[in-house]
Write an enzyme that holds these catalytic residues in place. Structure first.
Site, mmCIF file in Angstrom:
data_model
loop_
_atom_site.group_PDB
_atom_site.id
_atom_site.type_symbol
_atom_site.label_atom_id
_atom_site.label_comp_id
_atom_site.label_asym_id
_atom_site.label_seq_id
_atom_site.Cartn_x
_atom_site.Cartn_y
_atom_site.Cartn_z
ATOM 1 N N ASP A 125 0.623 -1.508 0.253
ATOM 2 C CA ASP A 125 0.254 0.066 0.283
ATOM 3 C C ASP A 125 1.054 1.026 -0.342
ATOM 4 O O ASP A 125 1.873 1.052 0.307
ATOM 5 C CB ASP A 125 -1.019 0.022 1.279
ATOM 6 C CG ASP A 125 -0.890 -0.612 3.083
ATOM 7 O OD1 ASP A 125 0.656 -0.236 2.742
ATOM 8 O OD2 ASP A 125 -1.221 -0.640 3.488
ATOM 9 N N TYR A 158 3.151 4.948 1.024
ATOM 10 C CA TYR A 158 3.450 5.528 2.174
ATOM 11 C C TYR A 158 2.699 5.742 3.658
ATOM 12 O O TYR A 158 1.716 6.256 1.909
ATOM 13 C CB TYR A 158 4.351 6.037 2.036
ATOM 14 C CG TYR A 158 5.560 5.655 1.059
ATOM 15 C CD1 TYR A 158 6.146 4.270 1.617
ATOM 16 C CD2 TYR A 158 5.900 5.982 0.025
ATOM 17 C CE1 TYR A 158 7.789 4.040 0.969
ATOM 18 C CE2 TYR A 158 7.319 5.142 -1.005
ATOM 19 C CZ TYR A 158 8.310 4.643 -0.517
ATOM 20 O OH TYR A 158 9.211 3.602 -1.465
ATOM 21 N N PHE A 169 6.503 2.410 -4.380
ATOM 22 C CA PHE A 169 7.908 2.673 -3.908
ATOM 23 C C PHE A 169 8.634 3.509 -4.174
ATOM 24 O O PHE A 169 9.330 4.019 -3.581
ATOM 25 C CB PHE A 169 9.017 1.423 -4.753
ATOM 26 C CG PHE A 169 8.464 0.238 -4.545
ATOM 27 C CD1 PHE A 169 9.357 -0.415 -2.697
ATOM 28 C CD2 PHE A 169 7.406 -1.073 -5.253
ATOM 29 C CE1 PHE A 169 8.383 -2.065 -2.835
ATOM 30 C CE2 PHE A 169 7.957 -1.945 -4.424
ATOM 31 C CZ PHE A 169 7.366 -2.582 -3.487
ATOM 32 N N HIS A 212 10.914 -9.482 -0.937
ATOM 33 C CA HIS A 212 10.650 -8.001 -0.813
ATOM 34 C C HIS A 212 12.036 -7.228 -0.437
ATOM 35 O O HIS A 212 12.685 -8.215 0.515
ATOM 36 C CB HIS A 212 9.611 -8.465 0.361
ATOM 37 C CG HIS A 212 9.242 -6.256 0.429
ATOM 38 N ND1 HIS A 212 9.457 -5.626 0.803
ATOM 39 C CD2 HIS A 212 7.736 -6.693 -0.004
ATOM 40 C CE1 HIS A 212 8.617 -4.210 0.576
ATOM 41 N NE2 HIS A 212 7.882 -4.629 0.230
#
Length: 225
Positions: A71, A73, A84, A192
């Site tokens: 989701d 920031y 990102f 990740h």
């Protein structure tokens, strides 16, 4: 004055692609729920004008790579609508820092001097968060308002388009693996890039060079990472 999402919609080229598969309604429900939260004076990230920014900057026809975030920031002022990514004036977050490290190690150079990934989007990289919104200071708060149905529909139409590279980082992104046609697209899967898991398989995955090799083999322009 209370903000609302009335004038915020998915770009027409994406709506048209969804309509071909009768999937054009899946973003309406979560957007209406975001509207309800705004009416209750909740603070939402990203800015409502940036909710569909990933799609504004990367059309359906141009998309050749999909990178998934979870989701946006949840810290105020960070999310800019691209997974990102942060705006040029923001400190580069830890996960993005690790992505940049892997790019340097993989292909020997990095073209970004800041955390804004708009240049990737312009080249056909869809920077897709599974949830397109979040309540500020409450990570995962919009995980169950319907965004994942919409995201799944986006994956389906891109998989059907074929010759798309899907970068699945971490367990959350890997949930999409079963709806991607692996025979006609490239699935790149690893841990990740977060500090908690980057050393468990993200570093050294060579996804960026593998992506470009696949694109070139399909006579598609490589990404200038």
């Amino acid at each position: 004055m209370t903000q609302n999402c009335n004038n915020n919609s998915l770009p027409k080229n994406w709506v048209k692609a969804l309509k071909k598969h009768s999937l054009e309604q899946s973003y309406i429900n979560p957007l209406s729920k975001v509207d309800e939260e705004l009416k209750n004076n909740k603070k939402i990230a990203p800015d409502i004008n940036d909710i569909f920014r990933a799609f504004d900057l990367c059309s359906f026809h141009k998309t050749k790579v999909v990178i998934f975030g979870q989701d946006p920031y949840f810290q105020k002022g960070y999310a800019n609508g691209l997974a990102f990514s942060v705006n040029k004036n923001q400190k580069i977050p830890a996960s993005l820092k690790n992505i940049f490290i892997e790019i340097k190690n993989d292909i020997g150079k990095l073209n970004n001097s800041n955390g804004c990934l708009k240049n990737w989007a312009h080249q056909g990289v869809l920077l897709l968060n599974t949830s397109l919104t979040v309540e500020i200071s409450k990570p995962g708060s919009h995980e169950k308002i319907g965004w994942e149905n919409f995201t799944s529909d986006i994956v389906k139409i891109l998989s059907n388009k074929q010759n798309v590279v899907f970068m699945l980082w971490g367990n959350h992104a890997n949930k999409f693996k079963n709806i991607i046609d692996k025979d006609n697209n490239l699935i790149l899967s690893s841990a990740h890039p977060s500090p908690l898991s980057a050393y468990r398989g993200f570093f050294g995955n060579k996804h960026f060079s593998r992506c470009n090799k696949y694109l070139i083999n399909k006579n598609i322009a490589a990404i200038n990472w």
